[in-house]
Enzyme design. Structure first.
Site, PDB file in Angstrom:
ATOM      1  N   GLY A 270       0.806  -1.204   0.000  1.00 16.12           N
ATOM      2  CA  GLY A 270       0.000   0.000   0.000  1.00 16.12           C
ATOM      3  C   GLY A 270       0.841   1.257   0.000  1.00 16.12           C
ATOM      4  N   ASP A 271       2.146   1.126  -0.205  1.00 14.63           N
ATOM      5  CA  ASP A 271       3.035   2.280  -0.260  1.00 14.63           C
ATOM      6  C   ASP A 271       4.225   1.892  -1.132  1.00 14.63           C
ATOM      7  OD1 ASP A 271       4.688   4.673   0.668  1.00 14.63           O
ATOM      8  OD2 ASP A 271       2.922   4.893   1.937  1.00 14.63           O
TER       9      ASP A 271
END
Length: 462
Positions: A270-271
């Protein structure tokens, strides 16, 4: 009489077919994954940086976590068993070392610290499951190069597997799994009820000669693997997974560290898949611990909100001598991104980025500012970062939606930026690069770069 032969019709047909596909690529979004045509075949002897880790003889003292009373039912807390095991293993430092085996099964545990001359080995089918009790992730002091927790003031939760001041450590296995069960922590973040900065799945501090390999790490509460103030660290053959909407679940974040090898890893996050850092604003400037001699090679994965490899935005201690190559990124917000801002200070220099493949990456190359996050009111708005000698070459991106965005920082120096052999397919012919406060050189780049990148001079770096 000329001796040349007439080309066969099959060769001509193949040639004109290729030209047709190429022309369609320039006029449409994606009819054919042209990157396949440029994909290099894997070498029988791939280049490696794994020699950063000095290999060790077999450990003389080997035990199982079962020997310390642990139960593999996925429900019983084994935190005391893991901590007791490590305390026992400490006696074998400088005495042949020790190895703790984790058999197949689900082993629920809170955080525990590693020791020197030690191997943690997860057998096939072994799962270390992170406790859902926040008290089993104790609060520790903030990093001195950050001055506070990255997300919240004050201290921060310790990582599930933690090491501080160790040497000659191996964390490996037969593709065993470390699962942080991060959803509880993500919900605290989304609900704005988080009291302290979330813990990592693995944090290595002030440590030397560490190998992390052949495991699956998943569902980290925060950044997954975080070597900070370390040297000679190899992270190789890892699978790192998190839901694509899980907040700040970076894959691997080397931070104020030297001689770090990151290669042959698959990451869904997610990053950023990999983010190179060196401290935050005035605290990073004061500590002055740079990240240098870092190699990122043969990493593949996806992140819908961030980048394949990011540099910064926390880079106040300086970042230099970085090699990033053979990166494959798809369905992502950015491919390669350099992030900084006023207040950061520091420098980013001597960076080589090459042989990058991307599919459906929104902005393939991005330099950005405007992070607008600072540890406290003590940051200096006059502290601007310096950029020098950044080479990006041999990049193919298919189904890009935007041209590169190169936003420098007003008042900073930007010397020796070089783009070579870069093709971004799918971008509208009318799309233009967005460039501010940058200058440099470009050769063999499509679409045509901004005027700031079309200097007529030459650069020794380029």
């Amino acid at each position: 009489m000329e001796s040349c032969t007439t080309p066969s019709y099959s060769i001509l047909l193949l040639f004109f077919t290729f030209l047709t596909i190429l022309s369609l690529q320039f006029s449409t979004r994606s009819l054919f994954p042209l990157s396949i045509l440029f994909q290099q075949q894997p070498s029988l002897h791939p280049t490696t940086c794994s020699s950063f880790f000095t290999h060790l003889p077999p450990r003389k003292h080997i035990m199982s976590i079962v020997d310390f009373g642990a139960v593999a039912d996925g429900k019983t807390s084994n935190t005391d068993s893991f901590r007791r095991a490590i305390r026992y293993m400490q006696r074998f430092q400088n005495k042949g070392g020790s190895q703790l085996n984790i058999p197949a099964g689900i082993w629920l545990t809170g955080s525990f610290n590693l020791t020197s001359d030690f191997t943690l080995f997860l057998h096939h089918g072994a799962v270390l499951l992170g406790s859902q009790d926040p008290k089993e992730w104790p609060i520790i002091e903030p990093l001195p190069s950050y001055g506070r927790g990255r997300e919240r003031l004050g201290g921060r939760h310790i990582s599930l597997i933690h090491a501080n001041g160790v040497r000659n450590v191996v964390i490996t296995g037969e593709n065993g799994t470390v699962d942080g069960q991060g959803k509880m922590w993500w919900d605290l973040w989304w609900n704005r009820t988080l009291q302290h900065t979330r813990g990592h799945l693995l944090e290595l501090m002030n440590s030397q000669n560490v190998l992390v390999s052949n495991l699956t790490f998943k569902n980290s509460p925060f950044w997954t693997i975080h070597p900070v103030y370390c040297s000679n660290v190899v992270i190789k053959g890892m699978t790192i997974l998190a839901p694509l909407n899980a907040p700040n679940t970076d894959g691997i974040d080397p931070d104020s560290s030297t001689n770090v090898c990151i290669e042959d890893n698959y990451i869904e996050s997610g990053d950023d898949l990999v983010a190179i850092k060196s401290g935050w604003d005035q605290y990073g400037i004061a500590m002055a611990r740079p990240s240098t001699n870092i190699i990122v090679r043969r990493v593949s994965g996806t992140t819908p909100t961030c980048s394949g490899v990011g540099i910064g935005s926390e880079m106040s201690g300086g970042i230099s001598n970085i090699i990033i190559e053979n990166l494959h990124v798809w369905n992502s917000a950015a491919g390669v991104r350099i992030k900084s801002d006023k207040g950061r200070g520091g420098y980013i220099t001597n960076v080589t980025i090459s042989n990058i493949r991307m599919e459906r990456v929104k902005i393939p190359i991005r330099f950005s500012r405007g992070s607008n996050d600072h540890p406290d009111d003590g940051w200096d708005p006059k502290a601007v970062p310096r950029f020098k000698d950044i080479l990006i070459s041999n990049v193919v991106s298919v189904n890009s939606t935007k041209s590169p965005v190169l936003e420098g920082v007003e008042g900073s120096s930007f010397v020796g930026l070089c783009f070579k052999n870069i093709t971004l397919l799918g971008v509208a012919l009318s799309a233009t690069w967005h460039c501010e406060y940058v200058t440099g050189f470009a050769n063999g780049v499509f679409p045509v770069p901004c005027p700031e990148m079309q200097n007529n001079g030459t650069s020794s770096w380029c």
